[in-house]
Design a protein around this motif. Structure first.
Motif, PDB file in Angstrom:
ATOM      1  N   ASP A   1     -15.197  -2.506   0.485  1.00  0.00           N
ATOM      2  CA  ASP A   1     -15.195  -3.602   1.386  1.00  0.00           C
ATOM      3  C   ASP A   1     -16.395  -4.939   1.821  1.00  0.00           C
ATOM      4  N   GLN A   2     -17.309  -4.474   0.462  1.00  0.00           N
ATOM      5  CA  GLN A   2     -18.505  -4.607   0.597  1.00  0.00           C
ATOM      6  C   GLN A   2     -18.337  -6.220   0.882  1.00  0.00           C
ATOM      7  N   ASP A   3     -19.176  -7.002   1.146  1.00  0.00           N
ATOM      8  CA  ASP A   3     -19.133  -8.535   1.596  1.00  0.00           C
ATOM      9  C   ASP A   3     -18.067  -9.326   1.812  1.00  0.00           C
ATOM     10  N   ILE A   4     -17.126  -9.128   2.099  1.00  0.00           N
ATOM     11  CA  ILE A   4     -15.733  -9.007   2.773  1.00  0.00           C
ATOM     12  C   ILE A   4     -16.297  -9.457   4.435  1.00  0.00           C
ATOM     13  N   GLU A   5     -15.891 -10.684   4.775  1.00  0.00           N
ATOM     14  CA  GLU A   5     -15.539 -11.229   5.935  1.00  0.00           C
ATOM     15  C   GLU A   5     -15.429 -10.430   7.265  1.00  0.00           C
ATOM     16  N   GLU A   6     -15.020 -10.859   8.569  1.00  0.00           N
ATOM     17  CA  GLU A   6     -15.168  -9.759   9.661  1.00  0.00           C
ATOM     18  C   GLU A   6     -13.457 -10.169  10.119  1.00  0.00           C
ATOM     19  N   GLU A   7     -13.140 -11.535   9.359  1.00  0.00           N
ATOM     20  CA  GLU A   7     -12.457 -12.496   9.680  1.00  0.00           C
ATOM     21  C   GLU A   7     -10.787 -11.939   8.856  1.00  0.00           C
ATOM     22  N   SER A   8     -11.236 -11.615   7.880  1.00  0.00           N
ATOM     23  CA  SER A   8     -10.290 -11.407   6.320  1.00  0.00           C
ATOM     24  C   SER A   8     -10.073  -9.350   6.484  1.00  0.00           C
ATOM     25  N   LEU A   9      -8.415  -9.442   6.192  1.00  0.00           N
ATOM     26  CA  LEU A   9      -8.079  -8.205   6.514  1.00  0.00           C
ATOM     27  C   LEU A   9      -8.646  -6.818   5.914  1.00  0.00           C
ATOM     28  N   THR A  10      -9.440  -5.712   6.102  1.00  0.00           N
ATOM     29  CA  THR A  10      -9.111  -4.663   4.801  1.00  0.00           C
ATOM     30  C   THR A  10      -7.969  -4.373   4.490  1.00  0.00           C
ATOM     31  N   ALA A  11      -8.223  -3.612   3.205  1.00  0.00           N
ATOM     32  CA  ALA A  11      -6.906  -3.011   2.442  1.00  0.00           C
ATOM     33  C   ALA A  11      -6.440  -2.270   3.246  1.00  0.00           C
ATOM     34  N   GLU A  12      -6.981  -1.687   3.874  1.00  0.00           N
ATOM     35  CA  GLU A  12      -6.354  -0.757   5.003  1.00  0.00           C
ATOM     36  C   GLU A  12      -5.455  -1.120   5.411  1.00  0.00           C
ATOM     37  N   GLN A  13      -6.005  -2.531   6.312  1.00  0.00           N
ATOM     38  CA  GLN A  13      -4.961  -2.897   7.175  1.00  0.00           C
ATOM     39  C   GLN A  13      -3.372  -3.177   6.518  1.00  0.00           C
ATOM     40  N   LEU A  14      -3.695  -3.789   5.524  1.00  0.00           N
ATOM     41  CA  LEU A  14      -2.758  -5.003   4.302  1.00  0.00           C
ATOM     42  C   LEU A  14      -2.087  -3.524   4.287  1.00  0.00           C
ATOM     43  N   VAL A  15      -2.399  -2.584   3.624  1.00  0.00           N
ATOM     44  CA  VAL A  15      -1.240  -1.336   3.530  1.00  0.00           C
ATOM     45  C   VAL A  15      -0.627  -0.939   4.467  1.00  0.00           C
ATOM     46  N   GLY A  16      -1.454  -0.678   5.908  1.00  0.00           N
ATOM     47  CA  GLY A  16      -0.626  -0.151   7.083  1.00  0.00           C
ATOM     48  C   GLY A  16       0.402  -1.096   7.156  1.00  0.00           C
ATOM     49  N   LEU A  17       0.487  -2.780   7.569  1.00  0.00           N
ATOM     50  CA  LEU A  17       1.142  -3.446   7.603  1.00  0.00           C
ATOM     51  C   LEU A  17       1.986  -3.392   6.578  1.00  0.00           C
ATOM     52  N   HIS A  18       2.098  -3.031   5.611  1.00  0.00           N
ATOM     53  CA  HIS A  18       2.957  -2.623   4.477  1.00  0.00           C
ATOM     54  C   HIS A  18       4.192  -1.895   5.158  1.00  0.00           C
TER      55      HIS A  18
ATOM     56  N   GLN B   1      10.412  -0.613   6.718  1.00  0.00           N
ATOM     57  CA  GLN B   1      11.615  -0.487   7.015  1.00  0.00           C
ATOM     58  C   GLN B   1      12.905   0.797   6.309  1.00  0.00           C
ATOM     59  N   ASP B   2      12.641   0.596   5.204  1.00  0.00           N
ATOM     60  CA  ASP B   2      13.907   1.646   4.172  1.00  0.00           C
ATOM     61  C   ASP B   2      13.104   2.893   3.894  1.00  0.00           C
ATOM     62  N   GLY B   3      11.413   2.549   3.844  1.00  0.00           N
ATOM     63  CA  GLY B   3      10.521   3.608   3.144  1.00  0.00           C
ATOM     64  C   GLY B   3      10.222   3.910   1.984  1.00  0.00           C
ATOM     65  N   ASN B   4      11.299   3.208   0.951  1.00  0.00           N
ATOM     66  CA  ASN B   4      11.309   3.125  -0.652  1.00  0.00           C
ATOM     67  C   ASN B   4       9.759   2.612  -1.093  1.00  0.00           C
ATOM     68  N   GLY B   5       9.483   2.413  -0.160  1.00  0.00           N
ATOM     69  CA  GLY B   5       7.496   2.112  -0.848  1.00  0.00           C
ATOM     70  C   GLY B   5       7.221   0.611  -1.332  1.00  0.00           C
ATOM     71  N   LYS B   6       8.361  -0.771  -1.635  1.00  0.00           N
ATOM     72  CA  LYS B   6       8.320  -1.680  -1.981  1.00  0.00           C
ATOM     73  C   LYS B   6       9.050  -2.526  -0.734  1.00  0.00           C
ATOM     74  N   VAL B   7       8.717  -3.997  -0.608  1.00  0.00           N
ATOM     75  CA  VAL B   7       9.788  -4.569   0.745  1.00  0.00           C
ATOM     76  C   VAL B   7       9.764  -6.129  -0.023  1.00  0.00           C
ATOM     77  N   SER B   8      10.924  -6.116   0.433  1.00  0.00           N
ATOM     78  CA  SER B   8      11.605  -7.796   0.220  1.00  0.00           C
ATOM     79  C   SER B   8      11.078  -8.914   1.222  1.00  0.00           C
ATOM     80  N   LEU B   9      10.859  -9.938   0.619  1.00  0.00           N
ATOM     81  CA  LEU B   9      10.603 -10.901   1.623  1.00  0.00           C
ATOM     82  C   LEU B   9      11.763 -10.969   2.772  1.00  0.00           C
ATOM     83  N   HIS B  10      13.013 -10.859   2.572  1.00  0.00           N
ATOM     84  CA  HIS B  10      13.978 -10.324   4.439  1.00  0.00           C
ATOM     85  C   HIS B  10      13.394  -9.150   4.623  1.00  0.00           C
ATOM     86  N   GLU B  11      13.055  -8.420   4.423  1.00  0.00           N
ATOM     87  CA  GLU B  11      12.710  -7.022   5.648  1.00  0.00           C
ATOM     88  C   GLU B  11      11.279  -8.185   5.925  1.00  0.00           C
TER      89      GLU B  11
END
Length: 278
Positions: A30-47, A52-62
């Motif tokens: 995360d070096q040089d990433i501004e604080e306002e930007s989400l971290t990669a870990e946050q994006l993974v957490g959001l994923h 919801q079905d836990g299959n490791g990938k999400v659709s636009l509908h989900e």
């Protein structure tokens, strides 16, 4: 509503590096990433929240389903501060009188035209209050109050809001909105009254049946914010879906971090991450 209000991301470029370690886990620098930007870990957490079905990938509908659910949760959380201010009886419930008094106090001292607008707004707010009062006891409890201030979370209240927007914009009274009516453009202003390409494109996207005008259902997508969220998420998928399978994995989302940070999707993602304390 103001014309052509675009959700424009702040232009910034962020450095990032993604690689797999010996255990097969993904490490993110995360070096040089501004604080306002989400971290990669946050994006993974959001994923993980999207998936919801836990299959490791999400659709636009989900993702859109998640957006609907989290929107209601955020509204419920925000309502505490609002109630502290306008619940003058401090009984944990909101009466129509308390709500209208709060509106009146906000407009106190306005000129004659402003007071006329206030009276019209009171009528609309009264109709919204009635729609939100699901059990019909003439007060709104903590479950009913969010709908009054966040119409997009309640179908009946949203209908009242959309009808009022239609009334305000529908200059010829035919119950539909032309592009000029929707954007409140004035053809008499010459070039200044012309619609921008962005406005034309957004209108075409809203006009699902392609008849050149917006009906109540089509207008609802704009008023509820669904249109803006869906367009932002479609862009997110364009950015992150590297294998074009119409699904996004956590790895794809994390790797697209830099591009996501300068897209409209970033604003939604930040709000969702903050709500879930990621």
């Amino acid at each position: 509503m103001m014309r052509a209000v675009s959700w424009v991301a702040a232009l910034a470029m962020f450095a990032f590096l993604v690689w797999g370690n010996e255990e097969g886990e993904i490490d993110y620098d995360d070096q040089d990433i501004e604080e306002e930007s989400l971290t990669a870990e946050q994006l993974v957490g959001l994923h993980g929240k999207f998936d919801q079905d836990g299959n490791g990938k999400v659709s636009l509908h989900e993702v859109m389903k998640f957006a609907e659910v989290v929107g209601k949760a955020i509204a419920s959380k925000d309502i505490t501060a609002i109630m502290e201010e306008i619940d003058t009886s401090k009984d944990g419930k909101l009466t129509l009188e308390e709500h209208l008094n709060d509106l009146h106090n906000q407009a106190d001292g306005g000129d004659e035209e402003e007071m006329k607008e206030l009276e019209m707004r009171k009528k609309v707010e009264s109709a919204k209050f009635t729609a939100a009062d699901v059990n019909g006891d003439q007060v709104l409890d903590h479950k009913e109050v969010p709908a009054l201030f966040y119409p997009e979370t309640h179908e009946g209240v949203l209908l009242v809001s959309v009808a009022e927007t239609m009334r305000q914009k529908d200059t010829n009274g035919d119950g539909k909105l032309t592009p000029m009516e929707f954007w409140e453009a004035d053809a008499s202003e010459g070039d200044d009254g012309e619609l921008s390409e962005e406005e034309k494109e957004d209108f075409q996207k809203l006009d699902l049946n392609g008849d050149g005008v917006l009906n109540m259902d089509e207008l609802s997508a704009w008023e509820s914010g669904r249109f803006h969220t869906e367009q932002a998420m479609k862009k997110l998928f364009e950015i992150a879906d590297q294998d074009n399978d119409m699904h996004v994995t956590a790895d794809e989302l994390a790797k697209a971090r830099e591009q996501i940070s300068i897209s409209d999707a970033q604003y939604h993602l930040i709000e969702w991450a903050e709500h879930h304390e990621l």
